[in-house]
Design a protein around this motif. Sequence first.
Motif, PDB file in Angstrom:
ATOM      1  N   ASN D  65       0.817  -1.214   0.000  1.00 20.08           N
ATOM      2  CA  ASN D  65       0.000   0.000   0.000  1.00 20.08           C
ATOM      3  C   ASN D  65       0.849   1.262   0.000  1.00 20.08           C
ATOM      4  O   ASN D  65       0.640   2.173  -0.807  1.00 20.08           O
ATOM      5  N   ILE D  69       1.222   3.937  -3.220  1.00 19.63           N
ATOM      6  CA  ILE D  69       0.714   5.294  -2.989  1.00 19.63           C
ATOM      7  C   ILE D  69       1.845   6.319  -3.070  1.00 19.63           C
ATOM      8  O   ILE D  69       1.716   7.354  -3.729  1.00 19.63           O
ATOM      9  N   LEU D  73       1.744   9.263  -6.086  1.00 13.90           N
ATOM     10  CA  LEU D  73       1.326  10.621  -5.737  1.00 13.90           C
ATOM     11  C   LEU D  73       2.466  11.629  -5.814  1.00 13.90           C
ATOM     12  O   LEU D  73       3.627  11.296  -5.586  1.00 13.90           O
ATOM     13  N   GLU D  77      -0.399  15.685  -2.879  1.00 11.83           N
ATOM     14  CA  GLU D  77      -1.611  14.938  -3.176  1.00 11.83           C
ATOM     15  C   GLU D  77      -1.929  13.935  -2.067  1.00 11.83           C
ATOM     16  O   GLU D  77      -1.035  13.459  -1.370  1.00 11.83           O
ATOM     17  N   VAL D  79      -4.767  10.502  -0.951  1.00  9.54           N
ATOM     18  CA  VAL D  79      -5.417   9.330  -1.523  1.00  9.54           C
ATOM     19  C   VAL D  79      -6.826   9.200  -0.953  1.00  9.54           C
ATOM     20  O   VAL D  79      -7.018   9.150   0.268  1.00  9.54           O
ATOM     21  N   CYS D  81     -10.139   7.291   0.028  1.00 10.49           N
ATOM     22  CA  CYS D  81     -10.474   5.908   0.385  1.00 10.49           C
ATOM     23  C   CYS D  81     -11.661   5.914   1.328  1.00 10.49           C
ATOM     24  O   CYS D  81     -12.049   6.954   1.854  1.00 10.49           O
ATOM     25  N   HIS D 100       1.873  11.825   2.820  1.00 10.77           N
ATOM     26  CA  HIS D 100       0.606  12.013   2.124  1.00 10.77           C
ATOM     27  C   HIS D 100      -0.598  11.871   3.050  1.00 10.77           C
ATOM     28  O   HIS D 100      -0.637  10.964   3.867  1.00 10.77           O
ATOM     29  N   VAL D 102      -4.324  10.803   3.923  1.00 10.89           N
ATOM     30  CA  VAL D 102      -5.408   9.922   3.522  1.00 10.89           C
ATOM     31  C   VAL D 102      -6.700  10.725   3.597  1.00 10.89           C
ATOM     32  O   VAL D 102      -6.956  11.383   4.608  1.00 10.89           O
ATOM     33  N   MET D 138      -5.396  10.096  -6.091  1.00 11.59           N
ATOM     34  CA  MET D 138      -5.626   8.715  -6.518  1.00 11.59           C
ATOM     35  C   MET D 138      -6.749   8.143  -5.667  1.00 11.59           C
ATOM     36  O   MET D 138      -7.185   8.768  -4.698  1.00 11.59           O
ATOM     37  N   TYR D 140      -8.047   4.593  -3.609  1.00 16.08           N
ATOM     38  CA  TYR D 140      -7.706   3.283  -3.039  1.00 16.08           C
ATOM     39  C   TYR D 140      -8.981   2.603  -2.576  1.00 16.08           C
ATOM     40  O   TYR D 140      -9.770   3.198  -1.833  1.00 16.08           O
ATOM     41  N   CYS D 163     -12.017   7.673 -12.256  1.00 20.79           N
ATOM     42  CA  CYS D 163     -10.613   7.973 -11.961  1.00 20.79           C
ATOM     43  C   CYS D 163      -9.886   8.409 -13.224  1.00 20.79           C
ATOM     44  O   CYS D 163      -9.173   9.424 -13.241  1.00 20.79           O
TER      45      CYS D 163
END
Lengths: 344, 344, 344, 344
Positions: D65, D69, D73, D77, D79, D81, D100, D102, D138, D140, D163
């Motif tokens: 993971n 990621i 990224l 940026e 992610v 989720c 990053h 979340v 992105m 996830y 996406c």
Amino acid sequence: MLHFECDYACGAADVVLKALVESNSEQHCGYSEDERCERARAIIREKCAAPDAHVHFVVGGTQANLLVIAAALQPFEGVLCAETGHINVHETGAVEATGHKVLPLPHKDGKICAAQVREAYEKHIADASFEHIVRPGMVYVSHPTELGTLYTRQELQELSDTCHELGMPFFVDGARLGYGLAAMPEVDLPFLAKVCDAFYIGGTKVGLLFGEAIVLTSDRIHKFFRYHIKQRGAMLAKGRLLGVQFEAILKDDDYVTLAARANGMAQEIKQAFLNKGCQLYSDTIANQIFVILPDEVCDRLGEKYAFSVWEKLGEGRTAVRFCTNVTTAREDVDALLSDIEKAF
Amino acid sequence: MLHFECDYACGAADVVLKALVESNSEQHCGYSEDERCERARAIIREKCAAPDAHVHFVVGGTQANLLVIAAALQPFEGVLCAETGHINVHETGAVEATGHKVLPLPHKDGKICAAQVREAYEKHIADASFEHIVRPGMVYVSHPTELGTLYTRQELQELSDTCHELGMPFFVDGARLGYGLAAMPEVDLPFLAKVCDAFYIGGTKVGLLFGEAIVLTSDRIHKFFRYHIKQRGAMLAKGRLLGVQFEAILKDDDYVTLAARANGMAQEIKQAFLNKGCQLYSDTIANQIFVILPDEVCDRLGEKYAFSVWEKLGEGRTAVRFCTNVTTAREDVDALLSDIEKAF
Amino acid sequence: MLHFECDYACGAADVVLKALVESNSEQHCGYSEDERCERARAIIREKCAAPDAHVHFVVGGTQANLLVIAAALQPFEGVLCAETGHINVHETGAVEATGHKVLPLPHKDGKICAAQVREAYEKHIADASFEHIVRPGMVYVSHPTELGTLYTRQELQELSDTCHELGMPFFVDGARLGYGLAAMPEVDLPFLAKVCDAFYIGGTKVGLLFGEAIVLTSDRIHKFFRYHIKQRGAMLAKGRLLGVQFEAILKDDDYVTLAARANGMAQEIKQAFLNKGCQLYSDTIANQIFVILPDEVCDRLGEKYAFSVWEKLGEGRTAVRFCTNVTTAREDVDALLSDIEKAF
Amino acid sequence: MLHFECDYACGAADVVLKALVESNSEQHCGYSEDERCERARAIIREKCAAPDAHVHFVVGGTQANLLVIAAALQPFEGVLCAETGHINVHETGAVEATGHKVLPLPHKDGKICAAQVREAYEKHIADASFEHIVRPGMVYVSHPTELGTLYTRQELQELSDTCHELGMPFFVDGARLGYGLAAMPEVDLPFLAKVCDAFYIGGTKVGLLFGEAIVLTSDRIHKFFRYHIKQRGAMLAKGRLLGVQFEAILKDDDYVTLAARANGMAQEIKQAFLNKGCQLYSDTIANQIFVILPDEVCDRLGEKYAFSVWEKLGEGRTAVRFCTNVTTAREDVDALLSDIEKAF
């Protein structure tokens, strides 16, 4: 105490202070999106003869360095620089704190050369374990360097050519750029805008209260640069202060004119020491001079003047640095010259 | 365009600008180790009735936040805060960029309470997989909050008591602290210095050109704090600018007096909207007011006034924010009051 | 191709594989909290004569290094190590990716000494700009080193004493510790547990499929170490595999016995090259040998044997490394010895 | 104690263990550059019907993971989720430790949908302060999810389409993918290879001792991925172990066949609880079942069986999870079924 230990012991140049006062009652939107910043950007683009360049303002040099480097590199890449480079020795690991290794190269007079960059790159590529080694991802130099020296036009051109051949951005730290521009006109703003992917026009050490103007000719580094600025805590709320100051110092060429005056006074100080038979630690033509003094002279001058102890050389000798700047008073220099005469 | 969209559209308060001009020709050593900063620190300690507190100056609020948090936490710890907290939503992940998770808690009027902190901590401890979960390591609140509201003395006391019982530093973001001090005197500087491990006295939004004074009562956070400041690019070379400004605004209590005036004007604006039958989005007593407007009123006022669109609520309604600040002109407010009268 | 290029080209030692097979149908809780790990921990504590030491298992050496360093340092601190140190050259900047600078020191035979550590520390403290410089926060050495050499008991004792006098944790990377223990018994596990704040017993290169046993005598580093392990992706779900393997290799001293056998074979290879008049690149007594070969010999041996090209020395000469390991077959070594005889 | 609390309490599936034993005496180069890994890669590409896909092996899911990621990224940026996502709640902030944020979204049965992704993206773009906010970079999801549920083919297609329309990589965490493939064949490997930029075939929880096979269809994420793997400490020295295991479990479809058997047993357990009138906490068709039990039943079953306490619901009720896996013994399940019958 008269301050010659650095180039930021002073306030702002008169022209800058005046502009700050006059613009104080204006209202502008924040974060350097205002018209004062736009005007300063236009002036910078014009002086750089780079109509497509992008200009971002930040408060200080460490911010400028870490921002450009963090924006330019991928996580597994490092930045090549002289072992004496500011990012390697005097920023408390600011670059490493963004996750990137500084890759130091041996220096000559504070400088590195194109051949060293090529060698580092090729050694990496040729190594069977290359994926286990930090990838050289960009090159950082400062102009003037930490030792007050200057790159020639040809040296910068070669560094730039090599970087671009190898796919690496070329970044010039211009914290003291004004003094460099004044001392060696062959390296001017249009040239820098042509050979660099990123460089900055230092303000803090050249007459502003604070501020560095980052010039990006790389669209890739520019594209999301403002996110980086905010993320690293480098986005000034009242951003117009940066535009106002840069416009003031640049519009009538005070940036270079005032720097030339400072260079001249530094060179007078250097000559005074040479007249006393002192050796130079680094031979420079801009606003920093490095000279080796007997310890008792250090002590004597230290009573009245602040200067930097650069390196204890042993045997009763110390390398010291004296700096002038755009606000240095003529009478302070005269006093110093007179006291140098008497100190030996 | 008259600016009410934020509290940093202006320059400095007169008293601050005057001090900057008067001190411009002084020479000082760099990096806030000068006597002007020392004088400002002494004033702050005195006003906080905290002779042992440590005071550090930085340029902006995001810097202050990320520095205190990165200095206080261990790598695997996160910071509890309201889901609306500035560090959670408006700093481009500055805290995460230092490696730490922001642990958002549901808010009530922009505030969190001691019981939520305890619950988060105890839930962590009780979880069999606790080592797989970010450890709550400190608590961050802002006063005033992002929604312009204020914590009561009792709420802060309870948060502080809970934090300390659980071994977590308690940190108050005071980017707009002046307006809070003026609006609710029960939360004053001595109280904050007593209940907080770290807080800051915001200058950027309260009359300075820039600057936040971080007050650390925790020796642990303080011990190496200057390394952190330099590493994050937050150490101002001409640091005396921060000392000069804070001394100017604090020494005769202009910090609170001028803020009180701004609060008063904001409340007049709020009342003008209430008189028109508008609903409040958040009910505040300091310098930010949040009101729900019909979209056509937004459009009408938007022609002449800048204000913040806070949230599109649908059905033709929008929540907006108007801010005043210590430099807001009486005539601008009068113009706005008059135009509100006509806008419905 | 017969593999002598590294010490991980093989599978597991028989005793380890057998233990994995026999324990395969057992059920255990995850994440090394099971009884098999507890048994291995007990054996390690006993062999270290350190009943209070803490033992953590991870899969690989880079993990062990970055975990201990990230857990031991504060954000503005760096780790002193030999310029040849694995963390400085062969981990793709893993330490920098956790935010910390590696502070390289000149090496002698791959080693650094206590005096260098003291000098680095004192230079930092004495520098007027110390807060602008990464603080030396711990010391990392490997035993055996990257050049296959070994620290003497006295050298390690002096490093440890200096570190502790200066308040820095002392960390020994033992990726190849077994070969070191076998080659120089004066540095044994109880001694390491006494002088180190952290070290690890390398398994990957000494007969395990994978696995490093980190021994922490520092309660501070240990306290939250499992959070660090999980955060860095280093917590093995089926953690019992680490316990099973370490118990198998350690319980009857195969860890050292098998390493001694490997050392012996490596020394035979070294002697074969010396007999041919070759010079050593680094003189070693454990499982890695470094020899300078004519390029044509390299080419000839390279047809049948894999070995590491360490450095191209020019003038037709290349420094190469041959490694043995606990699973190296006697017949492979005999073949190599015979081919060395014929290769010149 | 019989273990149903997770899917990694066991050793390896027989076919995997056999392959490890048989290949133990082979010699291979390190770091997954060997032929065994190549063979496994070829099998995976074939099963994915993706001849151009890139396959990287790592030891564990958190590594997979954080690597994907961090490689995908840019620094500013984050992610997107589900708020219940493993990266958001059970990896000790591993993603934040790479810098990053979340960005959690409300979940439905552990899942998020395309419309949420679009809304988050558009809200960001539309915000006047967008540069002050972490950019959604992105998406996830995990399949099966943390709540054991499965995305339909259409849901994944919509997420993927959204996406890609918005320029964001789409990443599927397949730590338990085998159980998903077995339970809902419409989402098969070729489909995943088509809609994902990155996903992984989980081995640790599906019959391997350890190992996750990351499939990258994005050349950009792949290009320097091995540098990332090494930098994060995730490059296994004896990398062939990963190739050997994946080849063994995949070549005759044991990966899905054995998972189907596990799913069947989990569903029997679910049915046994339903027969007793229990409510489900999350309704699943794969190898994890979530049921709400009276506390006294928990206590009774807890004497002999290990299972996960998922959430204390109060009023004497607790949500718990039982897992089966590819090595679960029929007799253990029979014992559990019998004891459920008696526990109420």
